[in-house]
Design a protein around this motif. Structure first.
Motif, PDB file in Angstrom:
ATOM      1  N   MET A  22      -1.245   3.895   5.747  1.00 22.57           N
ATOM      2  CA  MET A  22      -0.583   2.755   5.162  1.00 22.57           C
ATOM      3  C   MET A  22      -1.240   2.332   3.829  1.00 22.57           C
ATOM      4  N   GLU A  23      -2.196   2.545   3.513  1.00 23.59           N
ATOM      5  CA  GLU A  23      -2.929   2.055   2.353  1.00 23.59           C
ATOM      6  C   GLU A  23      -2.467   3.025   1.363  1.00 23.59           C
ATOM      7  N   LEU A  24      -2.338   4.363   1.647  1.00 23.91           N
ATOM      8  CA  LEU A  24      -1.726   5.286   0.550  1.00 23.91           C
ATOM      9  C   LEU A  24      -0.136   4.955   0.491  1.00 23.91           C
ATOM     10  N   ALA A  25       0.487   4.672   1.324  1.00 26.99           N
ATOM     11  CA  ALA A  25       1.877   4.209   1.232  1.00 26.99           C
ATOM     12  C   ALA A  25       2.099   3.153   0.389  1.00 26.99           C
ATOM     13  N   LEU A  26       1.253   2.191   0.489  1.00 19.67           N
ATOM     14  CA  LEU A  26       1.231   0.916  -0.251  1.00 19.67           C
ATOM     15  C   LEU A  26       0.974   1.027  -1.730  1.00 19.67           C
ATOM     16  N   ALA A  27      -0.154   2.026  -1.859  1.00 20.15           N
ATOM     17  CA  ALA A  27      -0.561   2.456  -3.280  1.00 20.15           C
ATOM     18  C   ALA A  27       0.810   3.253  -3.804  1.00 20.15           C
ATOM     19  N   SER A  28       1.232   3.977  -3.181  1.00 16.98           N
ATOM     20  CA  SER A  28       2.457   4.860  -3.756  1.00 16.98           C
ATOM     21  C   SER A  28       3.454   3.980  -4.041  1.00 16.98           C
ATOM     22  N   GLU A  29       3.986   3.038  -3.120  1.00 18.00           N
ATOM     23  CA  GLU A  29       5.042   2.257  -3.572  1.00 18.00           C
ATOM     24  C   GLU A  29       4.847   1.186  -4.490  1.00 18.00           C
ATOM     25  N   PHE A  30       3.661   0.562  -4.674  1.00 17.08           N
ATOM     26  CA  PHE A  30       3.539  -0.888  -5.467  1.00 17.08           C
ATOM     27  C   PHE A  30       2.383  -0.437  -6.374  1.00 17.08           C
ATOM     28  N   GLY A  31       1.651   0.516  -6.615  1.00 16.86           N
ATOM     29  CA  GLY A  31       0.591   0.859  -7.307  1.00 16.86           C
ATOM     30  C   GLY A  31      -0.597  -0.091  -7.077  1.00 16.86           C
ATOM     31  N   ASN A  32      -1.169  -0.683  -8.253  1.00 13.74           N
ATOM     32  CA  ASN A  32      -1.916  -1.651  -7.951  1.00 13.74           C
ATOM     33  C   ASN A  32      -1.734  -3.085  -8.264  1.00 13.74           C
ATOM     34  N   ARG A  33      -0.226  -3.387  -7.771  1.00 10.54           N
ATOM     35  CA  ARG A  33       0.134  -4.764  -7.964  1.00 10.54           C
ATOM     36  C   ARG A  33      -0.250  -5.526  -6.996  1.00 10.54           C
ATOM     37  N   LEU A  34      -0.610  -4.783  -5.521  1.00 11.96           N
ATOM     38  CA  LEU A  34      -1.145  -5.740  -4.462  1.00 11.96           C
ATOM     39  C   LEU A  34      -2.636  -5.843  -4.521  1.00 11.96           C
ATOM     40  N   SER A  35      -3.176  -7.081  -4.355  1.00 10.41           N
ATOM     41  CA  SER A  35      -4.672  -7.173  -4.187  1.00 10.41           C
ATOM     42  C   SER A  35      -5.215  -6.412  -3.100  1.00 10.41           C
ATOM     43  N   GLU A  36      -6.343  -6.070  -3.068  1.00  8.67           N
ATOM     44  CA  GLU A  36      -6.978  -5.378  -2.119  1.00  8.67           C
ATOM     45  C   GLU A  36      -7.161  -6.034  -0.953  1.00  8.67           C
ATOM     46  N   ILE A  37      -7.301  -7.542  -0.806  1.00  8.40           N
ATOM     47  CA  ILE A  37      -7.308  -8.283   0.465  1.00  8.40           C
ATOM     48  C   ILE A  37      -5.811  -8.334   0.770  1.00  8.40           C
ATOM     49  N   THR A  38      -4.817  -8.300   0.300  1.00  7.27           N
ATOM     50  CA  THR A  38      -3.519  -8.226   0.731  1.00  7.27           C
ATOM     51  C   THR A  38      -3.156  -6.894   1.306  1.00  7.27           C
ATOM     52  N   VAL A  39      -3.666  -5.901   0.947  1.00 11.05           N
ATOM     53  CA  VAL A  39      -3.620  -4.575   1.368  1.00 11.05           C
ATOM     54  C   VAL A  39      -4.264  -4.390   2.625  1.00 11.05           C
ATOM     55  N   ASP A  69       5.841   9.313  12.499  1.00  7.82           N
ATOM     56  CA  ASP A  69       5.237  10.716  12.394  1.00  7.82           C
ATOM     57  C   ASP A  69       4.327  10.205  11.188  1.00  7.82           C
ATOM     58  N   PRO A  70       2.920  10.153  11.687  1.00  8.22           N
ATOM     59  CA  PRO A  70       2.220  10.056  10.485  1.00  8.22           C
ATOM     60  C   PRO A  70       2.140  10.821   9.186  1.00  8.22           C
ATOM     61  N   SER A  71       2.598  12.159   9.320  1.00  5.98           N
ATOM     62  CA  SER A  71       2.540  12.982   8.121  1.00  5.98           C
ATOM     63  C   SER A  71       3.831  12.739   7.508  1.00  5.98           C
ATOM     64  N   ASP A  72       5.004  11.920   7.918  1.00  9.06           N
ATOM     65  CA  ASP A  72       6.113  11.667   7.175  1.00  9.06           C
ATOM     66  C   ASP A  72       5.831  10.669   6.064  1.00  9.06           C
ATOM     67  N   ARG A  73       5.760  10.951   4.636  1.00  9.58           N
ATOM     68  CA  ARG A  73       5.548   9.847   3.636  1.00  9.58           C
ATOM     69  C   ARG A  73       6.528   9.071   3.379  1.00  9.58           C
ATOM     70  N   ALA A  74       7.956   9.651   3.476  1.00  6.30           N
ATOM     71  CA  ALA A  74       9.166   8.926   3.481  1.00  6.30           C
ATOM     72  C   ALA A  74       9.146   7.609   4.293  1.00  6.30           C
ATOM     73  N   GLN A  75       8.718   7.935   5.526  1.00  3.31           N
ATOM     74  CA  GLN A  75       8.961   7.011   6.858  1.00  3.31           C
ATOM     75  C   GLN A  75       7.763   6.002   6.418  1.00  3.31           C
ATOM     76  N   TRP A  76       6.458   6.217   6.035  1.00  2.51           N
ATOM     77  CA  TRP A  76       5.334   5.682   5.730  1.00  2.51           C
ATOM     78  C   TRP A  76       6.044   4.575   4.473  1.00  2.51           C
ATOM     79  N   ALA A  77       6.334   5.110   3.435  1.00  2.00           N
ATOM     80  CA  ALA A  77       7.086   4.374   2.425  1.00  2.00           C
ATOM     81  C   ALA A  77       7.835   3.256   2.721  1.00  2.00           C
ATOM     82  N   SER A  78       8.860   3.666   3.813  1.00  2.97           N
ATOM     83  CA  SER A  78       9.818   2.631   4.188  1.00  2.97           C
ATOM     84  C   SER A  78       9.161   1.501   4.979  1.00  2.97           C
ATOM     85  N   ILE A  79       7.943   1.709   5.784  1.00  2.00           N
ATOM     86  CA  ILE A  79       7.209   1.169   6.622  1.00  2.00           C
ATOM     87  C   ILE A  79       6.498  -0.053   5.621  1.00  2.00           C
TER      88      ILE A  79
END
Length: 120
Positions: A1-18, A44-54
């Protein structure tokens, strides 16, 4: 989830929010089902698109995340506006202000830079 959040939002979310979003992840029925059973039918843990959506849905449904993004966007816009104003000669700024094009030029610059940040 952390990787998906980083991929979608970069560093715009604070660490505590993530961390909060990741902690809340187990409340997602599909993710909880995977954690308990290991069944990848719903998640599916390996499905990047699905994690991006989540990740996007989690942020959309979390008020703190929305406030965090808005705050960081305001700070970024202010910094980019100042950067633009400092990069242009004062005489040119005055000319653009007089002909009414300064605000549009600043907005174009800020939008271009935000787009570049978003692609990183």
């Amino acid at each position: 989830m952390e990787l998906a959040l980083a991929s979608e939002f970069g560093n715009r979310l604070s660490e505590i929010t993530v961390k909060g979003l990741c902690a809340d992840l187990r409340q997602n029925p599909s993710v909880f089902h995977f954690i308990v059973t290991g069944d990848t039918t719903e998640v599916d843990p390996s499905d990047r698109a699905q994690w991006a959506s989540i990740a996007r849905r989690a942020v959309e449904n979390d008020e703190i995340s929305q406030l965090n993004l808005a705050s960081n966007d305001r700070q970024l816009r202010a910094r980019l506006t100042a950067e633009f104003m400092e990069s242009v000669k004062k005489v040119t700024l005055l000319q653009w202000d007089r002909d009414g094009s300064l605000a549009d030029r600043v907005e174009d610059y800020v939008q271009k830079k935000i787009s570049e940040y978003a692609r990183r």
